[in-house]
Design a protein around this motif. Structure first.
Motif, mmCIF file in Angstrom:
data_model
loop_
_atom_site.group_PDB
_atom_site.id
_atom_site.type_symbol
_atom_site.label_atom_id
_atom_site.label_comp_id
_atom_site.label_asym_id
_atom_site.label_seq_id
_atom_site.Cartn_x
_atom_site.Cartn_y
_atom_site.Cartn_z
ATOM 1 N N ARG A 140 0.828 -1.203 0.000
ATOM 2 C CA ARG A 140 0.000 0.000 0.000
ATOM 3 C C ARG A 140 0.861 1.252 0.000
ATOM 4 N N ALA A 141 1.952 1.227 0.743
ATOM 5 C CA ALA A 141 2.840 2.392 0.768
ATOM 6 C C ALA A 141 3.457 2.623 -0.606
ATOM 7 N N ARG A 142 3.832 1.554 -1.294
ATOM 8 C CA ARG A 142 4.398 1.714 -2.642
ATOM 9 C C ARG A 142 3.362 2.254 -3.613
ATOM 10 N N ARG A 143 2.126 1.788 -3.496
ATOM 11 C CA ARG A 143 1.066 2.290 -4.391
ATOM 12 C C ARG A 143 0.808 3.769 -4.144
ATOM 13 N N ARG B 61 3.601 10.294 -7.229
ATOM 14 C CA ARG B 61 4.541 10.687 -8.283
ATOM 15 C C ARG B 61 3.831 10.950 -9.599
ATOM 16 N N SER B 62 2.829 10.129 -9.911
ATOM 17 C CA SER B 62 2.104 10.325 -11.167
ATOM 18 C C SER B 62 1.293 11.611 -11.156
ATOM 19 N N CYS B 63 0.746 11.969 -9.989
ATOM 20 C CA CYS B 63 -0.026 13.203 -9.906
ATOM 21 C C CYS B 63 0.861 14.438 -9.982
ATOM 22 N N ALA B 64 2.091 14.309 -9.545
ATOM 23 C CA ALA B 64 3.007 15.453 -9.551
ATOM 24 C C ALA B 64 3.923 15.440 -10.762
ATOM 25 N N GLY B 65 3.462 14.846 -11.873
ATOM 26 C CA GLY B 65 4.284 14.750 -13.074
ATOM 27 C C GLY B 65 4.474 16.076 -13.775
ATOM 28 N N PRO B 66 5.337 16.115 -14.834
ATOM 29 C CA PRO B 66 5.628 17.379 -15.527
ATOM 30 C C PRO B 66 4.511 17.861 -16.429
ATOM 31 N N GLY B 67 3.437 17.059 -16.608
ATOM 32 C CA GLY B 67 2.389 17.463 -17.542
ATOM 33 C C GLY B 67 1.523 18.594 -17.030
ATOM 34 N N ARG B 68 1.496 18.780 -15.702
ATOM 35 C CA ARG B 68 0.642 19.831 -15.151
ATOM 36 C C ARG B 68 1.372 21.168 -15.195
ATOM 37 N N ARG B 69 0.700 22.171 -15.732
ATOM 38 C CA ARG B 69 1.289 23.500 -15.829
ATOM 39 C C ARG B 69 0.870 24.330 -14.623
ATOM 40 N N PRO B 70 1.801 25.038 -14.032
ATOM 41 C CA PRO B 70 1.428 25.854 -12.877
ATOM 42 C C PRO B 70 0.479 26.970 -13.266
ATOM 43 N N ARG B 71 -0.453 27.266 -12.376
ATOM 44 C CA ARG B 71 -1.434 28.310 -12.627
ATOM 45 C C ARG B 71 -0.805 29.678 -12.366
#
Length: 244
Positions: free
Chosen positions: A195-198, A204-214
């Motif tokens: 569970r900790a690994r998941r 990490r996937s949510c904090a990926g480089p695809g999201r542009r800062p507002r």
């Protein structure tokens, strides 16, 4: 022969009064003299419970003596931490304990406060250090004594009674229960790590480089598309300029 069997044989050869005296010294010295890093206090209590089951010592006397001894040892540890402060950790014995064990005790006290004294009672190495850390950081003695008394009153008689009950259980079912508990503990540890690994992978996937800062409000060019926000702003500008 296990450690419990060896200790039981040695204590069984002593008179009943000497058995309780040795148990009291071990429990008081576990925290008061940091002897818990070398002497098995929990094993000693289990042995006392087994001897009480066989009639070698009185159960009521064993419960009273072991509880008071453990409480007195914790008070010595708190007093040493209060008087010496950080020097407890910097001394020769403190260095021998190890930085990792001190860190665990300090983290527990810093995060939990007075309840850490109660929680630390259930962990072997942390149990020997938490009273000193509590005294060193200036935890009020009344709060320390309250939570420490609750922890000792539950942990010490409970461990002695476990040894007392185990003395009347056949070895076959007792061994099977031990195996079941060990397997359940390993399974719980594996599930917890998965569970900790998941959670780590999801973070990490949510904090990926695809999201542009507002961009902060007002820092960029305004959109020229008509919309309710722009209409309200324009009307407010007209009202303000007209003096209404």
């Amino acid at each position: 022969m296990t450690i419990l069997d060896s200790l039981t044989d040695r204590l069984a050869a002593l008179p009943p009064g000497m058995v309780l005296l040795v148990a009291a010294l071990v429990l008081a010295g576990e925290v008061g003299l940091l002897a818990g890093l070398a002497f098995p206090a929990a094993t000693t209590m289990l042995t006392v419970g087994l001897l009480a089951r066989t009639g070698r010592v009185d159960l009521a006397a064993a419960l009273v003596v072991t509880t008071l001894a453990a409480f007195a040892g914790d008070q010595l540890g708190y007093l040493e931490g209060r008087l010496l402060g950080p020097r407890v950790r910097a001394g020769r014995v403190g260095r021998w304990v190890g930085a990792d064990r001190w860190r665990r005790a300090e983290t527990l006290v810093a995060s939990r406060g007075a309840p850490a004294v109660l929680l630390g009672r259930w962990t072997a190495f942390v149990r020997t250090l938490v009273p000193r850390v509590a005294g060193a950081v200036g935890l009020p003695y009344r709060r320390f004594a309250l939570f420490n008394g609750i922890g000792v009153a539950v942990w010490v008689p409970g461990t002695v009674l476990v040894g007392y009950v185990a003395g009347g259980v056949p070895t076959g079912p007792l061994a099977a229960a031990g195996v079941v508990l060990a397997v359940a503990g390993v399974a719980a540890l594996v599930v917890r790590r998965r569970r900790a690994r998941r959670r780590t992978a999801a973070a990490r996937s949510c904090a990926g480089p695809g999201r542009r800062p507002r961009a902060p409000a007002g820092s960029g060019p305004r959109s020229r598309r008509p919309g309710p926000g722009r209409g309200v702003r324009s009307r407010r500008g007209v009202l303000d300029s007209s003096g209404y």
